[in-house]
Scaffold this motif. Structure first.
Motif, PDB file in Angstrom:
ATOM      1  N   ALA A 238       0.857  -1.396  -0.083  1.00  0.00           N
ATOM      2  CA  ALA A 238      -0.046  -0.159  -0.105  1.00  0.00           C
ATOM      3  C   ALA A 238       0.703   1.187   0.025  1.00  0.00           C
ATOM      4  O   ALA A 238       0.516   2.225  -0.480  1.00  0.00           O
ATOM      5  CB  ALA A 238      -1.064  -0.130   1.207  1.00  0.00           C
ATOM      6  N   GLU A 239       2.048   0.988   0.785  1.00  0.00           N
ATOM      7  CA  GLU A 239       2.935   2.344   0.619  1.00  0.00           C
ATOM      8  C   GLU A 239       3.684   2.599  -0.915  1.00  0.00           C
ATOM      9  O   GLU A 239       3.573   3.859  -1.011  1.00  0.00           O
ATOM     10  CB  GLU A 239       4.020   2.068   1.602  1.00  0.00           C
ATOM     11  CG  GLU A 239       3.702   2.204   3.110  1.00  0.00           C
ATOM     12  CD  GLU A 239       5.017   1.801   3.997  1.00  0.00           C
ATOM     13  OE1 GLU A 239       6.297   1.700   3.476  1.00  0.00           O
ATOM     14  OE2 GLU A 239       4.962   1.860   5.195  1.00  0.00           O
ATOM     15  N   VAL A 240       4.026   1.456  -1.167  1.00  0.00           N
ATOM     16  CA  VAL A 240       4.592   1.625  -2.799  1.00  0.00           C
ATOM     17  C   VAL A 240       3.256   2.144  -3.648  1.00  0.00           C
ATOM     18  O   VAL A 240       3.518   3.301  -4.431  1.00  0.00           O
ATOM     19  CB  VAL A 240       4.825   0.140  -3.362  1.00  0.00           C
ATOM     20  CG1 VAL A 240       5.132   0.273  -4.826  1.00  0.00           C
ATOM     21  CG2 VAL A 240       5.780  -0.492  -2.715  1.00  0.00           C
ATOM     22  N   LEU A 241       2.064   1.752  -3.458  1.00  0.00           N
ATOM     23  CA  LEU A 241       1.029   2.562  -4.185  1.00  0.00           C
ATOM     24  C   LEU A 241       0.857   4.138  -3.970  1.00  0.00           C
ATOM     25  O   LEU A 241       0.490   4.719  -4.626  1.00  0.00           O
ATOM     26  CB  LEU A 241      -0.377   1.510  -3.835  1.00  0.00           C
ATOM     27  CG  LEU A 241      -1.463   2.183  -4.819  1.00  0.00           C
ATOM     28  CD1 LEU A 241      -1.509   1.861  -6.344  1.00  0.00           C
ATOM     29  CD2 LEU A 241      -2.736   1.584  -4.350  1.00  0.00           C
ATOM     30  N   ARG A 242       0.816   4.334  -2.653  1.00  0.00           N
ATOM     31  CA  ARG A 242       0.693   5.780  -2.300  1.00  0.00           C
ATOM     32  C   ARG A 242       1.933   6.564  -2.944  1.00  0.00           C
ATOM     33  O   ARG A 242       1.814   7.653  -3.467  1.00  0.00           O
ATOM     34  CB  ARG A 242       0.779   5.848  -0.827  1.00  0.00           C
ATOM     35  CG  ARG A 242       0.778   7.238  -0.346  1.00  0.00           C
ATOM     36  CD  ARG A 242      -0.081   7.657   0.759  1.00  0.00           C
ATOM     37  NE  ARG A 242       0.324   6.912   2.039  1.00  0.00           N
ATOM     38  CZ  ARG A 242      -0.316   6.764   3.026  1.00  0.00           C
ATOM     39  NH1 ARG A 242      -1.493   7.696   3.113  1.00  0.00           N
ATOM     40  NH2 ARG A 242       0.073   6.246   4.130  1.00  0.00           N
ATOM     41  N   ASP A 243       3.224   5.829  -3.125  1.00  0.00           N
ATOM     42  CA  ASP A 243       4.372   6.609  -3.552  1.00  0.00           C
ATOM     43  C   ASP A 243       4.148   6.701  -5.043  1.00  0.00           C
ATOM     44  O   ASP A 243       4.218   7.775  -5.618  1.00  0.00           O
ATOM     45  CB  ASP A 243       5.547   5.927  -3.390  1.00  0.00           C
ATOM     46  CG  ASP A 243       6.050   5.966  -2.166  1.00  0.00           C
ATOM     47  OD1 ASP A 243       5.598   6.876  -1.202  1.00  0.00           O
ATOM     48  OD2 ASP A 243       7.066   5.324  -1.428  1.00  0.00           O
ATOM     49  N   GLU A 244       3.541   5.565  -5.911  1.00  0.00           N
ATOM     50  CA  GLU A 244       3.617   5.551  -7.223  1.00  0.00           C
ATOM     51  C   GLU A 244       2.346   6.211  -7.839  1.00  0.00           C
ATOM     52  O   GLU A 244       2.356   6.520  -8.770  1.00  0.00           O
ATOM     53  CB  GLU A 244       3.707   4.132  -7.709  1.00  0.00           C
ATOM     54  CG  GLU A 244       5.048   3.608  -7.339  1.00  0.00           C
ATOM     55  CD  GLU A 244       5.379   2.312  -7.890  1.00  0.00           C
ATOM     56  OE1 GLU A 244       4.372   1.663  -8.585  1.00  0.00           O
ATOM     57  OE2 GLU A 244       6.602   1.611  -7.755  1.00  0.00           O
ATOM     58  N   ASP A 245       1.256   5.959  -7.136  1.00  0.00           N
ATOM     59  CA  ASP A 245      -0.109   6.570  -7.771  1.00  0.00           C
ATOM     60  C   ASP A 245      -0.894   6.968  -6.625  1.00  0.00           C
ATOM     61  O   ASP A 245      -1.904   6.230  -6.295  1.00  0.00           O
ATOM     62  CB  ASP A 245      -0.489   5.238  -8.491  1.00  0.00           C
ATOM     63  CG  ASP A 245      -1.839   5.716  -9.486  1.00  0.00           C
ATOM     64  OD1 ASP A 245      -2.482   6.869  -9.240  1.00  0.00           O
ATOM     65  OD2 ASP A 245      -2.219   4.969 -10.346  1.00  0.00           O
ATOM     66  N   PRO A 246      -0.517   8.049  -5.898  1.00  0.00           N
ATOM     67  CA  PRO A 246      -1.428   8.533  -4.994  1.00  0.00           C
ATOM     68  C   PRO A 246      -2.839   8.868  -5.200  1.00  0.00           C
ATOM     69  O   PRO A 246      -3.656   8.385  -4.242  1.00  0.00           O
ATOM     70  CB  PRO A 246      -1.005  10.061  -4.541  1.00  0.00           C
ATOM     71  CG  PRO A 246       0.325  10.147  -5.355  1.00  0.00           C
ATOM     72  CD  PRO A 246       0.332   9.077  -6.631  1.00  0.00           C
TER      73      PRO A 246
END
Ligand SMILES: [Fe+2]
Length: 374
Positions: A238-246
């Motif tokens: 989820a952190e990766v998603l927030r970084d890549e595609d907020p």
């Protein structure tokens, strides 16, 4: 701690992180004196309706490192330790998890290569420090292994099993699958988990309310081929998603989707966002839970105009859950039980297991582990 300003409505003090304002009513409601809190259990002794309509600060001063406040009109006086005020200060800038890292307090989201699976030998279960270290690993990593347990299709009754492992923390949470469910190939499975098929990474039972907080899987008979366990830290994903595609993250965190499982005389339904974040407080925005289960996601039901956008965000997250750097692979050996956070760590099975593979599974409520002190 230094007093900065006092008015009838607000007290301002200088704390370690800078100045902090506190409302008179907030301070009175949280007064620490013996008439306001029970000395033994620290529970509040009054209801907010018992306070005056207009609570004011009559006087405030710092004495021996404590803020001493006299209130009007009821005349109550309370002292607040600097440490307590630091821990409860709310005069902070709003922002995503502004006062702590992502995830619930104590969680350290991992990539596959970072995970050093904590192991507890059954023989060490009565050692207080060993058990405390395992509990700490469960909070930190969301997973740990207990080994030295029963093996084989039909182990002796006195061999330690999954209910004994759960009992290190608390009672099993029984479901319609029973207290313990059996994972092996069945002719007419009620759930695809009970077949030899490969299983996408998922969290269990998002259709229950509440969702089981922890899951245990105890391997009794291993597979000669396949049956490799895949674990993935949903908080990290989820952190990766927030970084890549907020924008995708925000959509998944704010859209409630339905989950459903029916069979066996039950029709179980629950709903919630795929990624749940803290919706208030100083950790607002920090990741709180992840639920993902391709088998029991019910048809999405957002309005027509929002459906395409939801699917785009959903597929972006789903693809991310197949990234090798997130997938920790290992083979659970007979006599080993993995204990894992079912609203954080996704689990799956890689490749067709042979039908002889046999596991016991059960659930445990979160509080038995996360609420434990020492
Ligand atoms: Fe599962």
């Amino acid at each position: 701690m230094r007093l900065v300003d006092v008015s009838p409505e607000v007290v301002t003090v200088e704390l370690a992180d800078g100045p902090a304002r506190f409302h008179a009513l907030w301070l009175r409601d949280n007064a620490r004196d013996d008439a306001s809190r029970h000395a033994g259990n620290d529970q509040r002794l009054f209801d907010v309706t018992e306070l005056a309509d207009e609570v004011v600060v009559a006087s405030a001063e710092v004495v021996d490192g404590r803020l001493v406040v006299a209130f009007g009109p009821d005349g109550a006086t309370s002292a607040f330790d600097a440490g307590w005020l630091e821990a409860h200060r709310y005069d902070v800038a709003a922002g995503v998890g502004s006062r702590a890292g992502d995830g619930p307090a104590g969680a350290v989201p991992w990539l596959a290569a970072d995970l050093d699976l904590h192991r507890l030998a059954w023989a060490d279960r009565d050692d207080r420090e060993s058990l405390a270290a395992t509990t700490a690993a469960l909070v930190r990593d969301g997973v740990a292994i207990v080994h030295g347990l029963a093996v084989g299709e039909d182990p002796p009754a006195d061999a330690p099993g999954i209910v004994d492992v759960a009992g290190l923390w608390g009672p099993v949470r029984a479901t319609n699958y029973g207290e313990v469910f059996l994972v092996r190939a069945e002719a007419n499975p009620t759930n695809l988990a009970f077949t030899p098929k490969a299983l996408n990474v998922h969290t269990d039972n998002p259709y229950r309310r509440p969702v089981p907080g922890y899951q245990l899987l105890h391997c009794l008979v291993a597979s000669d081929v396949g049956g490799v366990t895949v674990l993935l830290d949903g908080f990290r994903a989820a952190e990766v998603l927030r970084d890549e595609d907020p924008a995708a993250f925000d959509l998944l965190a704010t859209t409630s989707v339905p989950f459903r499982w029916s069979g066996d005389g039950f029709d179980l339904r629950n709903r919630g966002p795929l990624i749940e974040v803290e919706d208030g407080g100083p950790r607002a925005g920090a990741i709180r839970a992840v639920r993902y289960n391709n088998r029991s996601a019910a048809p999405f039901d957002v309005p027509f105009d929002e459906m395409a956008g939801l699917y785009e965000a959903f597929r972006t997250f789903a693809r991310l859950l197949h990234r090798p750097e997130l997938e920790h692979r290992f083979t659970l050996a007979p006599g080993e039980c993995m204990v894992f956070d079912n609203e954080r760590v996704l689990h799956g099975r890689d490749g067709e297991a042979d039908p002889g593979r046999f596991l016991h599974g059960c659930y445990l409520d979160r509080d038995w582990i996360h609420g434990r002190v020492g």
